[in-house]
Each structure stands twice: as C-alpha cells, then as structure tokens.
Design a protein around this motif. Structure first.
Motif, short mmCIF file in Angstrom:
data_model
loop_
_atom_site.label_atom_id
_atom_site.label_comp_id
_atom_site.label_asym_id
_atom_site.label_seq_id
_atom_site.Cartn_x
_atom_site.Cartn_y
_atom_site.Cartn_z
N GLY A 159 -11.58 2.96 -17.19
CA GLY A 159 -12.59 3.09 -15.99
C GLY A 159 -11.77 3.09 -14.60
O GLY A 159 -12.33 2.76 -13.70
N TYR A 160 -10.55 3.30 -14.69
CA TYR A 160 -9.56 3.31 -13.62
C TYR A 160 -9.44 4.74 -12.80
O TYR A 160 -9.65 5.79 -13.41
N TRP A 161 -9.58 5.10 -11.65
CA TRP A 161 -9.27 6.09 -10.88
C TRP A 161 -8.76 5.67 -9.35
O TRP A 161 -8.91 4.70 -9.17
N GLU A 162 -8.11 6.69 -8.70
CA GLU A 162 -7.36 6.42 -7.46
C GLU A 162 -8.69 6.38 -6.52
O GLU A 162 -9.55 6.88 -6.59
N SER A 163 -8.40 5.38 -5.82
CA SER A 163 -9.46 4.95 -4.79
C SER A 163 -9.58 5.97 -3.82
O SER A 163 -8.40 6.47 -3.40
#
Length: 452
Positions: A159-163
């Motif tokens: 559930g990661y992505w670039e902020s």
C-alpha cells in the motif's frame, strides 16, 4: 493483475521501450498485460477516445512506456495525457509507474512530468525504471527490469506510493498593461523572433507578448505555432540523421532554419499546461530533431514569457534552464504574470537588449556540462549514422575526452608519487597550495600590467 501498458512511442509496436514491457510480460505470466499504442494512434484517439477509456477503466496498474524526447516524453504522449484529463479518465486511485529508454539525457525531468500529471488525476505514483536503450540486451539490464517490476508489485502489496507534496496556492494572474509611448517598429534595429502558443481567446498571454514587443528596443517577428500546418510529431525515424531533412513534407525543417533560427534572439511565449509548455510546443521541440544533437543556435540569447504559476513548477523551471544551458543560449530571464507582470516583462526585455549589445555569453553549469557530455559520447559512438552531428561536434571541439589530456594525467601521477612519500610530503608543507595558486596569481598580476 491486469496491467495496461500505455505505449507513448510514435513507433508503436516497433518501439524499443515497449520491448522491456514485453519482456516483463513473458517473465511474469501470472499477470495479464494489455498494450495501448497511444503514441502511434494519437490522431485516432483525438477523434474517438473511448477505446482508451475502456482500457484505462479495467486496468489495475497503468504503466507508461516511452522514449525520452527533448527533456520530456514525446509530444504524442503529451497529447494523450491532455486527452486523459479532458475526458476525466477513470484512473483516480489506480497505481501507475513508468518505463523510459534513453541515453539518460534529462530522463529525470521526463519522469517527473509524467508523475506530476498522474498525481493530478488522483493516481498513486510509484518510481519508474529509467533504462538505457541497450540495457535489455544485457543480463544486468534484464535483471534490473525484473527487480523494478518485483519492487513495484511489493510496493502495491504494502500500500505504498509516492507522496504528493503540497504546492503553494497560485496567485491570480496579473494582466500586463501597455506603455504610454513606444518607438515605432520601423525605427528599431535587430530581429528578435517570438515563438508562441497563442490560442484563440488567450488574452492574458497575448497582452504579455504585446507589451514585450512595445518595450523592447528591437524589431520583433511573431511566430504563432497554432498557425503552422504541422503534419505530426517527430517519429524518431532518423530519416534526418545524415542530411537534416525531415521525412514529413510540411516544410518545418526549412521554416525552422529560415524563419526562427535566422533571428538574433528567440523569446518563447506560452501558458503553462499540465506542468509543461503544452503538447503543441512539445511537437515543435521534438520536430527540431532535424538538427540532430547540434547546438546550432550557440550564443543566441533566449527569454520566456510565461502565463501561469511558474514559481511552483520546479520541474518546468529545470527544463527551461536545462534547455538554455545545453544549447549554450544565454537566458535573459523568465517573465511571468504572477505578480508585477509589467516589471517582469520590462526587466527581461532590458536584459535581452543588453545581452545582444555586448555579446554576452554565460558559462555552462552542471545542467549544460552534464547534458553535453552525454551527447558527446553518444555522437562519437554513432558517428557512422549521425554524420551531420559528428561533423558539427568535430568542428566545434565538443570531443573533449579527458583521457586524451595525457600531459595532465602524467602530471597527476607525479604529484601522487610525491604525496605518497611521508618525508617529501612533510618537506613540502604548504608549497602544494602555493604551487596551485601560482598560475592564478600570474593572471592577477597580468591584469595590473595591462592597465598600466
């Protein structure tokens, strides 16, 4: 997982970049890959965007694949992104990443451009793969592609992505006003070309252009790209590699050389669109590949008239400076309509006039030096095909390979040998610094004698 590969290359199935996506499809058969040839079919998609809408709707991951053309993605992918926004493509909440191939000439600004636009549409951006054109032909390049894809899958599972970094709110544009008195155009010397993307009804930019033309103490010519009959964007076909003649028969190569590059300075005027100068300006930039990698306007000053929140567009600012640095074009400034529009325009006009009157040249910084070293090595390797570029680089001393400076290399061996001896090093004391400063002191002494 269903993955949509948005192929932004105008070459379609013949795209080198696409081969990396096809490689991943074979290596990871548990996922389904669908390819949308957005670059090759851009004119058809302008007429009917529904096939793209359907493909985007069912995709769980959107993977943009494209070659890097002149600092960003090809104009065809630019236009596709514009169409995604115009049609409110159903991509909010979907993951996206990208694969590019190039010689790493400003691939960072290309990736940033795609990522920023994806984030505008609510997509969850993950860092992409920036590969060399030949990477997939090596085991190392293949493994890097696999590691990229596996890391992409892991990031999605976590559930990661670039902020998305918050940007300052843009101020309302300040219209330019007209000066009370200005010299008649026929009384002015010079020839400054204004290359603009002036859409119908764009009064804000039109007024900026008009004020600049009035306050500049030189004659100007306006080239509105909206009025040029482009047949299409650069195809990356290398038809122009040997003689500089474009495969299109719309006369752009001759027009560029006779109507634009013949001036004494160029001023670009545009309204910021999708974190860039817009798809039309990108088409103009891409089509300049008829000049290959030759910096044919060296020394010609450039300036920019920009409508929009330029101060918050970090990537666009890097591209503007990079263009100036690589082309060795002194940058007279960027006048925007964010605050005191009149003063910004007047300052840029005055700076441009002074640069022209004194023949101002600016030294290259990292953006210019690094960019040209990439081109230097590329053209040297491809000299058999890029014949015009090779002749230009030889004539202008661009082949400044450091390994050929044998005198300096031998000198450094000698210095290294001396410094490796503790006794000699102790005796030298501060003489090393004195020796390094000696030629500079000679320069300073020479200035004094010349004045006398």
């Amino acid at each position: 997982m269903h993955i949509l590969v948005v192929n932004g290359s105008p070459k379609g199935e013949n795209s080198i970049t696409l081969q990396t996506a096809l490689y991943l499809e074979k290596r990871y058969p548990e996922h389904s890959f669908e390819v949308l040839h957005a670059g090759h079919r851009i004119k058809a998609l302008e007429k009917d965007f529904s096939p793209a809408m359907k493909a985007l709707e069912v995709a769980q991951l959107v993977l943009f694949a494209y070659p890097v053309y002149t600092f960003i993605a090809p104009c065809q992918l630019h236009r596709f992104i514009e169409l995604m926004k115009e049609h409110s493509a159903p991509v909010a909440g979907k993951y996206m990443s990208q694969i590019s191939t190039s010689k790493h000439f400003y691939d960072v600004t290309a990736h940033r451009y795609v990522e920023e636009n994806a984030q505008d549409m609510g997509m969850k951006a993950l860092r992409g793969l920036s590969a060399d054109m030949d990477d997939l032909l090596t085991e190392k390049g293949q493994r890097e592609a696999e590691l990229f894809f596996e890391h992409l899958l892991w990031s999605m599972e976590q559930g990661y992505w670039e902020s998305v970094l918050p940007k300052p709110e843009a101020c309302a544009p300040v219209p330019a006003t007209m000066p009370e008195a200005a010299a008649a155009p026929e009384d002015k010397p010079g020839d400054v070309v204004i290359v603009a993307d002036l859409a119908e009804g764009d009064e804000q930019l039109a007024r900026m252009v008009e004020r600049f033309r009035r306050v500049l103490g030189r004659k100007t010519r306006l080239v509105n790209l909206r009025e040029y009959p482009f047949k299409g964007g650069c195809l990356g076909c290398f038809n122009c590699a040997t003689d500089g003649v474009c495969i299109y028969k719309d006369g752009f190569d001759e027009f560029l050389r006779k109507q634009v590059q013949s001036g004494e300075a160029i001023v670009y005027a545009f309204t910021i669109r999708d974190h860039s100068m817009g798809a039309l300006f990108k088409m103009y930039d891409d089509r300049q590949f008829c000049n290959g990698h030759r910096t044919v306007t060296v020394g010609m000053p450039v300036g920019y008239l920009v409508s929009g929140a330029y101060s918050v567009e970090e990537n666009l600012r890097t591209i503007v400076e990079g263009r100036s640095q690589v082309g060795q074009n002194p940058l007279a400034g960027v006048a925007t309509d964010e605050a005191d529009t009149d003063r910004a325009i007047d300052r840029m006009a005055a700076t441009l006039e002074r640069m022209l009157s004194v023949g101002y040249r600016q030294p290259k910084n990292f953006l210019g030096v690094g960019g040209m070293k990439i081109f230097r090595d590329l053209i040297y390797q491809m000299q058999g095909m890029m014949k015009a570029d090779h002749r230009f680089y030889k004539q202008h001393g661009e082949y400044d390979f450091p390994q050929k400076n044998k005198g300096l290399i031998l000198k450094m061996y000698l210095v290294g040998a001396l410094l490796s001896s503790p006794k000699i090093k102790a005796k030298m004391g501060n003489k090393m610094n004195e020796g390094m400063l000696a030629p500079y002191r000679k320069v300073l002494e020479g200035i004094g004698s010349r004045k006398g």
